[in-house]
Scaffold this active site. Structure first.
Site, PDB file in Angstrom:
ATOM      1  N   TYR A 142       2.698 -11.625  -1.766  1.00  8.06           N
ATOM      2  CA  TYR A 142       3.622 -12.103  -0.734  1.00  8.06           C
ATOM      3  C   TYR A 142       4.263 -13.431  -1.142  1.00  8.06           C
ATOM      4  O   TYR A 142       5.343 -13.775  -0.695  1.00  8.06           O
ATOM      5  CB  TYR A 142       2.887 -12.302   0.588  1.00  8.06           C
ATOM      6  N   LYS A 191      -8.867  -4.007  -6.499  1.00  7.18           N
ATOM      7  CA  LYS A 191      -8.449  -2.911  -7.381  1.00  7.18           C
ATOM      8  C   LYS A 191      -8.786  -3.359  -8.802  1.00  7.18           C
ATOM      9  O   LYS A 191      -7.925  -3.456  -9.690  1.00  7.18           O
ATOM     10  CB  LYS A 191      -6.943  -2.640  -7.183  1.00  7.18           C
ATOM     11  N   ASP A 223      -8.349   1.972  -2.827  1.00  6.93           N
ATOM     12  CA  ASP A 223      -8.028   3.372  -2.493  1.00  6.93           C
ATOM     13  C   ASP A 223      -9.216   4.036  -1.804  1.00  6.93           C
ATOM     14  O   ASP A 223      -9.065   4.758  -0.817  1.00  6.93           O
ATOM     15  CB  ASP A 223      -7.570   4.156  -3.734  1.00  6.93           C
ATOM     16  N   ASP A 247      -2.958  -6.279   4.642  1.00  3.65           N
ATOM     17  CA  ASP A 247      -1.852  -5.835   5.502  1.00  3.65           C
ATOM     18  C   ASP A 247      -1.961  -4.331   5.736  1.00  3.65           C
ATOM     19  O   ASP A 247      -1.895  -3.848   6.870  1.00  3.65           O
ATOM     20  CB  ASP A 247      -0.513  -6.178   4.822  1.00  3.65           C
ATOM     21  N   ASP A 251      -3.488  -2.053   9.344  1.00  2.00           N
ATOM     22  CA  ASP A 251      -2.747  -1.046  10.126  1.00  2.00           C
ATOM     23  C   ASP A 251      -3.598   0.208  10.274  1.00  2.00           C
ATOM     24  O   ASP A 251      -3.661   0.827  11.338  1.00  2.00           O
ATOM     25  CB  ASP A 251      -1.417  -0.662   9.446  1.00  2.00           C
TER      26      ASP A 251
HETATM   27  C1  IPM Z   1       1.663  -8.204   9.503  1.00  2.00           C
HETATM   28  C2  IPM Z   1       3.074  -7.743   9.320  1.00  2.00           C
HETATM   29  C3  IPM Z   1       3.823  -8.704   8.408  1.00  2.00           C
HETATM   30  C4  IPM Z   1       3.096  -8.769   7.088  1.00  2.00           C
HETATM   31  C5  IPM Z   1       5.318  -8.340   8.208  1.00  2.00           C
HETATM   32  C6  IPM Z   1       6.058  -8.324   9.537  1.00  2.00           C
HETATM   33  C7  IPM Z   1       6.003  -9.209   7.231  1.00  2.00           C
HETATM   34  O1  IPM Z   1       3.096  -6.439   8.830  1.00  2.00           O
HETATM   35  O2  IPM Z   1       1.465  -9.340  10.010  1.00  2.00           O
HETATM   36  O3  IPM Z   1       0.758  -7.436   9.205  1.00  2.00           O
HETATM   37  O4  IPM Z   1       3.330  -7.926   6.202  1.00  2.00           O
HETATM   38  O5  IPM Z   1       2.272  -9.662   6.910  1.00  2.00           O
HETATM   39 MG    MG Z   2       1.220  -5.503   8.728  1.00  2.00          MG
END
Ligand code: IPM
Ligand code: MG
Length: 359
Positions: A142, A191, A223, A247, A251
């Site tokens: 990032y 990884k 993975d 990240d 999710d």
């Molecule tokens: C998160 C989001 C952000 C990230 C995006 C919006 C840039 O997905 O906070 O998880 O990737 O960090």
């Molecule tokens: Mg995210």
């Protein structure tokens, strides 16, 4: 006590979920005798529209001088075609990086009342999910060097994922300390079979684990971790990983607990100052309709009470209120199931406020 909170509503559903969270904090303040002072700060796409940049130095300064920052969400299709360094998300990276918030704590808990919303087999859901992802937040791909160049008349793009021993060690220590206060299990995700950064990551973690013999430590390739999260999520207690893996895995961890609309996060550095935001994005498809789930943001506010203000009872009062509202059958559309009472953003906020009691 008095606390100063910078409020970044941002874009999409951001304003709705922040507006749903402020009354919850006010109610906690009333019940426990604290005063929260809110100051709105412009960041994200709305800041680009108004003043041409995702966030100004002055806005960053207001955040820095507050006790904590609450953020809704930034970004949306309207700004998708802007160059990388001008996008709304840059505000997030300036906040995370500029304020030194290198630790991102993302707990994923399957609430009893939400078992039906869990997409995994019932026998897996029955074993429960209670894990926390510690995501490194100010390094890696990032923040690494990136760019484009032309080679043999063809355009090439690159991103780099640098990590220093210092960056790995400080996030590693936070993760071991957090594991110590929980079920004492830490899984470091990398990884290392491919990436040199991961090999350094693993080397540093292995050195650290000698200092924490009471914590059961394991390594897992990313993975495999993605697979294990849906195959047997109950095996995890604390996961520590680099920025992009965190990240992605967070999710995944959110959906197995029912909805991405439920997962809060805390971003902290080496002081009590922190930034608190739901892990979901600005959800432009449902923005302005009053149907967004505010619980991830409300639970993020609970994390703020805990980590930045050291108000554990108050944090638990919010978390208890959320659990009670869910137990009473109330749901926003994203977590609805048979027999639930579907409510909008504002009503959900009102119900949480109503259920906040002194513990
Ligand atoms: C998160 C989001 C952000 C990230 C995006 C919006 C840039 O997905 O906070 O998880 O990737 O960090
Ligand atoms: Mg995210």
């Amino acid at each position: 006590m008095d606390f100063k909170i910078a409020l970044i509503k941002g874009d999409g559903i951001g304003p709705e979920i922040i507006d749903a969270t402020v009354p919850v904090l006010e109610k906690v303040g009333k019940v426990y005798n604290h005063k929260f002072y809110f100051q709105e700060v412009l960041a994200g796409g709305c800041s680009i529209d108004k003043i041409g940049v995702p966030i100004t130095d002055e806005a960053l300064d207001v955040c820095r001088k507050s006790d904590a920052v609450m953020l809704g969400a930034v970004g949306g299709p309207k700004w998708d075609n802007l160059p990388g360094d001008k996008r709304p998300e840059v505000a997030l990276f300036r906040l995370r990086g500029g304020l030194g918030l290198f630790t991102n704590i993302r707990p994923a808990i399957l609430y009893d009342a939400l078992r039906d919303a869990c997409p995994l087999k019932p026998e897996l859901a029955d074993k429960g999910i209670d894990l926390v992802i510690i995501r490194e937040l100010t390094g890696g791909i990032y923040f690494g060097e990136r760019g484009r160049y032309i080679k043999d008349n063809v355009e090439v793009a690159y991103d780099t994922m640098p990590y220093s021993v210092h960056e790995i060690e400080r996030i590693g220590r936070v993760a071991f300390e957090i594991a110590r206060k929980r079920r004492k299990k830490l899984c470091s995700v990398d990884k290392a079979n491919v990436l040199e950064t991961s090999r350094l990551w693993r080397q540093v973690m292995h050195r650290l684990k000698e200092e924490y013999p009471d914590v059961e430590y394991s390594d897992m390739l990313v993975d495999n971790a993605a697979m294990q999260l849906v195959r047997a999520p109950y095996q995890f207690d604390v996961i520590v990983t680099e920025n992009m893996f965190g990240d992605i895995l967070s999710d995944e961890a959110s959906i197995i607990t029912g909805s991405i609309g439920m997962l809060p996060s805390a971003s902290i550095g080496s002081t009590s100052f922190g930034m608190y935001e739901p892990i979901h994005g600005s959800a432009p498809d449902i923005a302005g309709r009053g149907i967004a789930n505010p619980l991830a943001t409300i639970l993020s506010a609970a994390m703020m009470l805990r980590y930045s203000f050291n108000l554990e009872a108050e944090a638990q009062a919010v978390e208890r209120a959320v659990a009670d509202v869910l137990d009473n059958g109330y749901r926003t559309g994203d977590i609805k199931c048979e027999n639930s009472i579907v409510v909008g953003t504002k009503e959900m906020s009102r119900l949480v406020c109503e259920n906040i009691k002194k513990l």
